[in-house]
Write an enzyme that holds these catalytic residues in place. Structure first.
Site, PDB file in Angstrom:
ATOM      1  N   ALA A   1       4.058  16.703   1.069  1.00 26.50           N
ATOM      2  CA  ALA A   1       3.401  16.070  -0.143  1.00 26.50           C
ATOM      3  C   ALA A   1       2.998  14.622  -0.023  1.00 26.50           C
ATOM      4  CB  ALA A   1       4.796  16.046  -1.069  1.00 26.50           C
TER       5      ALA A   1
ATOM      6  N   ASN B   1      13.514  10.750  16.484  1.00 26.27           N
ATOM      7  CA  ASN B   1      13.731  11.654  15.787  1.00 26.27           C
ATOM      8  C   ASN B   1      12.073  12.417  15.372  1.00 26.27           C
ATOM      9  OD1 ASN B   1      14.391  13.659  13.633  1.00 26.27           O
ATOM     10  ND2 ASN B   1      13.915  11.945  12.000  1.00 26.27           N
TER      11      ASN B   1
ATOM     12  N   ARG C   1      -1.850   5.897   5.941  1.00 22.26           N
ATOM     13  CA  ARG C   1      -2.330   5.270   7.207  1.00 22.26           C
ATOM     14  C   ARG C   1      -3.802   6.227   7.863  1.00 22.26           C
ATOM     15  NH1 ARG C   1       3.663   5.348   9.552  1.00 22.26           N
ATOM     16  NH2 ARG C   1       4.016   6.932   7.591  1.00 22.26           N
TER      17      ARG C   1
ATOM     18  N   GLN D   1       6.211  18.137  -5.657  1.00 26.40           N
ATOM     19  CA  GLN D   1       7.010  16.712  -5.692  1.00 26.40           C
ATOM     20  C   GLN D   1       6.021  15.948  -6.425  1.00 26.40           C
ATOM     21  OE1 GLN D   1       7.333  14.605  -2.094  1.00 26.40           O
ATOM     22  NE2 GLN D   1       9.234  13.504  -2.659  1.00 26.40           N
TER      23      GLN D   1
ATOM     24  N   GLY E   1       9.942   9.924  -1.044  1.00 18.82           N
ATOM     25  CA  GLY E   1      10.664  10.072   0.098  1.00 18.82           C
ATOM     26  C   GLY E   1      11.142  11.384   0.649  1.00 18.82           C
TER      27      GLY E   1
ATOM     28  N   ARG F   1     -20.490  29.053  18.243  1.00 16.75           N
ATOM     29  CA  ARG F   1     -20.217  28.674  16.852  1.00 16.75           C
ATOM     30  C   ARG F   1     -19.269  30.214  16.219  1.00 16.75           C
ATOM     31  NH1 ARG F   1     -25.328  26.643  14.160  1.00 16.75           N
ATOM     32  NH2 ARG F   1     -23.730  26.919  12.192  1.00 16.75           N
TER      33      ARG F   1
ATOM     34  N   LEU G   1       7.733  19.890   4.656  1.00 21.13           N
ATOM     35  CA  LEU G   1       7.335  18.791   3.911  1.00 21.13           C
ATOM     36  C   LEU G   1       5.889  18.346   4.099  1.00 21.13           C
ATOM     37  CD1 LEU G   1      10.164  16.493   4.435  1.00 21.13           C
ATOM     38  CD2 LEU G   1      10.210  18.364   2.881  1.00 21.13           C
TER      39      LEU G   1
ATOM     40  N   GLY H   1      11.913   7.182  13.961  1.00 27.06           N
ATOM     41  CA  GLY H   1      13.253   6.872  13.709  1.00 27.06           C
ATOM     42  C   GLY H   1      13.940   6.805  14.581  1.00 27.06           C
TER      43      GLY H   1
HETATM   44  C1  UD1 Z   1       9.512  10.442   9.483  1.00 25.35           C
HETATM   45  C2  UD1 Z   1      11.142  10.351   9.687  1.00 25.35           C
HETATM   46  C3  UD1 Z   1      11.190   9.662  10.998  1.00 25.35           C
HETATM   47  C4  UD1 Z   1      10.609  10.363  12.130  1.00 25.35           C
HETATM   48  C5  UD1 Z   1       9.164  11.044  11.798  1.00 25.35           C
HETATM   49  C6  UD1 Z   1       8.621  11.895  12.928  1.00 25.35           C
HETATM   50  C7  UD1 Z   1      12.005  10.076   7.318  1.00 25.35           C
HETATM   51  C8  UD1 Z   1      12.594   9.042   6.322  1.00 25.35           C
HETATM   52  N1  UD1 Z   1      11.520   9.428   8.529  1.00 25.35           N
HETATM   53  O1  UD1 Z   1       8.920   9.487   9.275  1.00 25.35           O
HETATM   54  O2  UD1 Z   1      12.750   9.330  11.160  1.00 25.35           O
HETATM   55  O3  UD1 Z   1      10.894   9.671  13.361  1.00 25.35           O
HETATM   56  O4  UD1 Z   1       9.077  11.479  10.558  1.00 25.35           O
HETATM   57  O5  UD1 Z   1       7.376  12.130  12.774  1.00 25.35           O
HETATM   58  O6  UD1 Z   1      12.385  11.266   7.175  1.00 25.35           O
HETATM   59  N2  UD1 Z   1       6.740  13.613   2.774  1.00 25.35           N
HETATM   60  C9  UD1 Z   1       6.766  14.403   1.420  1.00 25.35           C
HETATM   61  N3  UD1 Z   1       7.314  13.672   0.433  1.00 25.35           N
HETATM   62  C10 UD1 Z   1       7.491  12.339   0.578  1.00 25.35           C
HETATM   63  C11 UD1 Z   1       7.621  11.540   1.669  1.00 25.35           C
HETATM   64  C12 UD1 Z   1       7.046  12.277   2.871  1.00 25.35           C
HETATM   65  O7  UD1 Z   1       6.452  15.412   1.430  1.00 25.35           O
HETATM   66  O8  UD1 Z   1       8.081  11.883  -0.587  1.00 25.35           O
HETATM   67  C13 UD1 Z   1       6.141  14.328   3.971  1.00 25.35           C
HETATM   68  C14 UD1 Z   1       4.850  13.680   4.235  1.00 25.35           C
HETATM   69  O9  UD1 Z   1       3.779  14.448   3.968  1.00 25.35           O
HETATM   70  C15 UD1 Z   1       5.013  14.132   5.810  1.00 25.35           C
HETATM   71  C16 UD1 Z   1       6.602  14.024   6.070  1.00 25.35           C
HETATM   72  O10 UD1 Z   1       7.120  14.299   4.914  1.00 25.35           O
HETATM   73  O11 UD1 Z   1       4.472  15.302   6.199  1.00 25.35           O
HETATM   74  C17 UD1 Z   1       7.058  12.903   6.865  1.00 25.35           C
HETATM   75  O12 UD1 Z   1       6.779  11.729   6.118  1.00 25.35           O
HETATM   76  P1  UD1 Z   1       6.188  10.530   6.665  1.00 25.35           P
HETATM   77  O13 UD1 Z   1       5.998   9.499   5.708  1.00 25.35           O
HETATM   78  O14 UD1 Z   1       4.834  10.971   7.667  1.00 25.35           O
HETATM   79  O15 UD1 Z   1       7.493   9.905   7.370  1.00 25.35           O
HETATM   80  P2  UD1 Z   1       7.340   9.006   9.021  1.00 25.35           P
HETATM   81  O16 UD1 Z   1       7.236   7.687   8.575  1.00 25.35           O
HETATM   82  O17 UD1 Z   1       6.323   9.724   9.892  1.00 25.35           O
HETATM   83 CA    CA Z   2       4.997  11.290   9.846  1.00 29.19          CA
END
Ligand code: UD1
Ligand code: CA
Length: 409
Positions: free
Chosen positions: A11, A172, A16, A75, A80, A302, A9, A142
């Site tokens: 996207a 997690n 932050r 996406q 999410g 370098r 994932l 999580g």
């Molecule tokens: C997520 C987990 C959390 C875990 C943490 C670990 C969920 C809901 N939560 O939280 O339990 O402890 O990772 O680091 O899964 N992304 C997409 N599309 C979306 C949303 C996110 O591709 O619509 C990708 C982001 O680019 C990222 C990853 O999914 O690479 C995780 O998303 P992020 O928003 O960073 O989740 P966390 O809040 O870190």
């Molecule tokens: Ca994350």
């Protein structure tokens, strides 16, 4: 189709990080963080990786355009992590094998952890297996909810936790393995019933459990490997951890690093046995250093630098895109750029290659056994024959050398 594929994932917008660049392209010790995640998948034999992209998708695709094992999945709206996985439905809904799911912002993942995950999934015959970590400070992640017998009941996001749940230190890291069919059935049932109104992949696990399938959570991730990168502070934290790993490996390979805390070495660098890296050395890019060299203190190497064996680079010496043969010594305050330097050449203090003429970069070719005195400026393009002797303070160009040759005829 292969029996095991991966979904990564990548996207998310990453508010932050406060960045215009896709988060997964930010570098950790010289490589974009996504590269490490892809490599971990490859190391456990995954041959097809579905990478979900959205924000700055073109940048990400361009950066990894040569990777033939990637299938790009778009996406458009980031709704999410579960929604992101569902975007792979058209590719994977009929796939009977296992699907590994990782996040592009978790570069510290190790292949060994994935092997443990795969092994556990097999021995437990589970429908989903996840690897967890126990952290002193679990905030932001999580939390793993277990029953009195230690069985996993679900994952609650930090933002959804009760004050009691916030105290749970098992988290997690987002390292999962699913039976693909079970995964996609469960995803259809995930609802965005949470503060962020997002579809959480973590909720798919609760769905899988409540529909009677076996889910196993194995505490297999060392705390330092669980760091996900959501902010620049976490990026620097992960870079530190990665740097330690890189140096550890080099030291095992027989490299002396005098002061690891004050040395920075790119993950792409290769360094030979019995080379000593003195403090405050910075090695950036694809750099290859042979055996028995002595580098630093305060050296800057370098991209494109190749040092053969027994080369000495001293204080404030910068080398870029150059090859230095065996026994070359550049002890103090020098710049060697776009050059080839022959065997046993000595370059005196403060000598430099003037490689840029304002328009283009030119090469300097120094033969074997040359002696370059202190404070020499070698104006490129320039070729010095074997055994040339350039006295201190000389500004030398090809024109001058050719003229000298004429005069002595
Ligand atoms: C997520 C987990 C959390 C875990 C943490 C670990 C969920 C809901 N939560 O939280 O339990 O402890 O990772 O680091 O899964 N992304 C997409 N599309 C979306 C949303 C996110 O591709 O619509 C990708 C982001 O680019 C990222 C990853 O999914 O690479 C995780 O998303 P992020 O928003 O960073 O989740 P966390 O809040 O870190
Ligand atoms: Ca994350």
């Amino acid at each position: 189709m292969a029996e095991r594929v991966a979904i990564v994932l990548a996207a998310g917008i990453s508010n932050r990080m406060n960045t215009l660049l896709s988060k997964v392209l930010h570098e950790v010790c010289g490589r974009p963080m996504l590269a490490y995640v892809l490599d971990a998948c490859r190391q456990v034999g995954v041959e097809k990786i579905y990478v979900v992209v959205g924000f700055s998708a073109d940048q990400v695709k361009h950066r990894f355009k040569d990777a033939e094992d990637i299938v790009w999945v778009q996406q458009d709206e980031q709704r999410g992590t579960a929604h992101a996985v569902l975007c792979c439905k058209e590719h994977l809904m009929d796939f009977e094998g296992q699907t590994l799911i990782l996040c592009g912002d978790g570069p510290l993942i190790r292949a060994q952890t994935l092997r443990t995950l795969i092994e556990k999934h097999k021995t437990e015959q589970s429908a989903a297996t996840l690897a967890t970590a126990v952290l002193d400070d679990p905030s932001g992640y999580g939390r793993i909810i277990r029953d009195a017998y230690g069985n996993i009941q679900g994952i609650i996001e930090d933002t959804e936790c009760t004050s009691e749940q916030l105290g749970i230190r098992e988290i997690n890291p987002s390292y999962y393995l699913f039976n693909n069919k079970v995964l996609f059935e469960a995803l259809e049932k995930v609802k965005p019933d949470n503060v962020k109104k997002e579809y959480y992949l973590t909720d798919a696990l609760s769905v899988i459990i409540t529909t009677g399938h076996k889910v196993v959570a194995v505490t297999a991730v060392p705390a330092e490997e669980a760091v996900g990168i959501n902010s620049r502070a976490q990026l620097s934290q992960a870079s530190k951890i990665m740097q330690r790993r890189i140096q550890q490996q080099l030291m095992e390979n027989g490299v002396t690093i005098v002061d690891p805390d004050n040395t920075w070495i790119d993950v792409r660098a290769q360094i030979g046995q019995d080379t000593v890296i003195e403090p405050f050395t910075y090695i950036h890019g694809q750099v290859k250093i042979g055996q028995g060299c002595r580098i630093g203190p305060f050296a800057y190497l370098r991209h494109g630098t190749v040092l053969k064996n027994d080369v000495v680079l001293g204080v404030y010496t910068e080398v870029k895109n150059s090859t230095l043969a065996d026994g070359v010594r550049v002890r103090h305050h020098s710049y060697i750029g776009d050059a080839t330097v022959g065997r046993n050449v000595n370059i005196g203090a403060g000598s430099i290659t003037a490689n840029f003429d304002g328009e283009k970069v030119n090469r300097t070719d120094i033969g074997d056994d040359c002696y370059i005195g202190s404070g020499a400026v070698l104006i490129a393009p320039l070729e010095l024959k074997d055994g040339s002797n350039i006295s201190a303070g000389t500004v030398i160009s090809q024109e001058k050398i050719d003229k000298l040759g004429e005069d002595t005829k």
